[in-house]
Design an enzyme around this catalytic site. Structure first.
Site, PDB file in Angstrom:
ATOM      1  N   THR A 103      42.797  33.892  36.693  1.00  0.00           N
ATOM      2  CA  THR A 103      42.831  34.445  35.333  1.00  0.00           C
ATOM      3  C   THR A 103      41.471  34.956  34.862  1.00  0.00           C
ATOM      4  O   THR A 103      41.407  35.823  33.999  1.00  0.00           O
ATOM      5  CB  THR A 103      43.323  33.386  34.320  1.00  0.00           C
ATOM      6  OG1 THR A 103      42.422  32.274  34.325  1.00  0.00           O
ATOM      7  CG2 THR A 103      44.728  32.920  34.638  1.00  0.00           C
TER       8      THR A 103
HETATM    9  N1  ASP Z   1      38.595  30.183  37.948  1.00  0.00           N
HETATM   10  C1  ASP Z   1      40.000  30.500  38.101  1.00  0.00           C
HETATM   11  C2  ASP Z   1      40.110  31.895  38.676  1.00  0.00           C
HETATM   12  O1  ASP Z   1      39.938  32.822  37.967  1.00  0.00           O
HETATM   13  C3  ASP Z   1      40.689  30.409  36.789  1.00  0.00           C
HETATM   14  C4  ASP Z   1      42.181  30.673  36.826  1.00  0.00           C
HETATM   15  O2  ASP Z   1      42.726  31.233  37.753  1.00  0.00           O
HETATM   16  O3  ASP Z   1      42.829  30.336  35.807  1.00  0.00           O
HETATM   17  O4  ASP Z   1      40.352  32.039  39.858  1.00  0.00           O
END
Ligand code: ASP
Length: 358
Positions: A103
């Site tokens: 995300t």
């Molecule tokens: N740190 C993670 C990423 O961006 C956060 C997530 O996926 O929610 O891979």
């Protein structure tokens, strides 16, 4: 049948590409990191979707050789994902593509994918999770099912994010929560372009690195100068309000002017979530304009970076680049002529409904 929906009983052929992110993460004692080899778990989730909805899904699963925490995305990540999507699509079998992504940079990569895959004949949907698959309270299953539902229902071949309660156009989305299932918001409604656009599909020029810098009280000219020297391909400058920055500092103004003269485009966007850049409104904005900066209208930071870098890498420069930057290509930019003037009293400003759709 709802307009744009696939006929009942039809098989939905879906390509899923897993790139990493919390969706498939586990913590082995050193902080969460992505696992690889998620094929069987994804097939199980898709099987549950089929059982629950009665929609038949023909799944093809793929994952990147190296799955990442999306914080590690670099300037070439979206282009590499686009290449993988294109090569997986050569058989032309899929009705849609789901990209499972972290995300943190989903909105950046999603916006860039919207440009990379602007000519896609099928919808591209990015999804992910705030809590990993298999953990209590995980939203991985719900988000994947949302993405599948949206592909089963829509024929519009655009790029969007399926997350939380709804779909967000990739060129208008931003991550706004780390502690809610609704991690993304549609900052501004997408504004379909007046006429269909055609963008060059292959790299046409040397380009150069493109970056993003946020203006803040105390911004030192050395920082701006360094950013403009390193990101000589172009810089998105995230300014205040209608496009202002401390331009009474002659060193800052000189840095912008010198970079413009060297041919580095400077695209001004606003830190605000509502309204658009209007460089002519205040003296600092006019100083930026006169020094060669270009208005980025109401583009999000993610869309502005994606658009500028995409166009620069395709060989656009000078007036041609300026024209494209100020044209709504994919819904990333409101028509400036349609901009609503500020009412005289704050109370007159209608509150915006930012709820998402599906
Ligand atoms: N740190 C993670 C990423 O961006 C956060 C997530 O996926 O929610 O891979």
């Amino acid at each position: 049948m709802t307009p744009g929906a696939r006929p009942g009983g039809a098989i939905v052929r879906v390509d899923v590409l897993y790139t990493g992110g919390t969706f498939g993460m586990a913590d082995h004692g050193a902080g969460m990191s992505p696992r690889s080899g998620l094929g069987a778990e994804i097939a199980e989730l898709v099987g549950e979707f089929v059982a629950e909805t009665g929609i038949t899904v023909d799944l093809r699963y793929d994952e990147l050789d190296q799955v990442i925490d999306s914080a590690d995305a670099d300037a070439g990540t979206a282009a590499r994902i686009a290449e993988r999507v294109r090569s997986g699509r050569t058989a032309g079998r899929a009705h849609g593509v789901i990209i499972i992504h972290g995300t943190d940079t989903m909105a950046y990569v999603g916006a860039r994918l919207a440009f990379e895959l602007w000519d896609s004949a099928v919808p591209i949907v990015l999804t992910g999770a705030q809590i990993p698959l298999g953990q209590p309270g995980s939203d991985a299953r719900a988000n994947l099912h949302l993405a599948l539902r949206s592909l089963a229902a829509q024929l519009d071949p655009s790029t969007s994010l399926a997350f939380g309660s709804g779909l967000h156009p990739a060129v208008r989305a931003s991550k706004r929560a780390v502690d809610e299932y609704a991690g993304f918001m549609t900052v501004r409604a997408a504004t379909p372009p007046a006429a269909p656009v055609t963008l060059p599909a292959t790299a046409g020029g040397p380009g150069g690195p493109v970056g993003l810098l946020t203006v803040f009280p105390g911004l030192h000219a050395d920082l701006l100068e360094a950013a403009l020297r390193h990101y000589h391909g172009g810089l998105v400058l995230e300014c205040y309000g209608s496009g202002t920055a401390p331009m009474s500092d002659p060193a800052l103004l000189a840095a912008v002017r010198r970079a413009s003269e060297r041919g580095t485009p400077i695209l001004v966007i606003t830190q605000c979530d509502s309204g658009a850049v209007d460089l002519a409104r205040y003296q600092p904005g006019r100083a930026l304009l006169e020094a060669g900066a270009v208005s980025g209208g109401d583009m999000t930071r993610e869309a502005a970076l994606a658009k500028l870098s995409y166009l620069v890498e395709r060989g656009y420069s000078g007036p041609q680049l300026r024209r494209q930057l100020t044209t709504n290509l994919l819904g990333e930019l409101s028509d400036p002529l349609a901009a609503v003037p500020i009412p005289s009293a704050k109370a007159d400003i209608p509150s915006r409904d930012r709820s998402s759709v599906v």
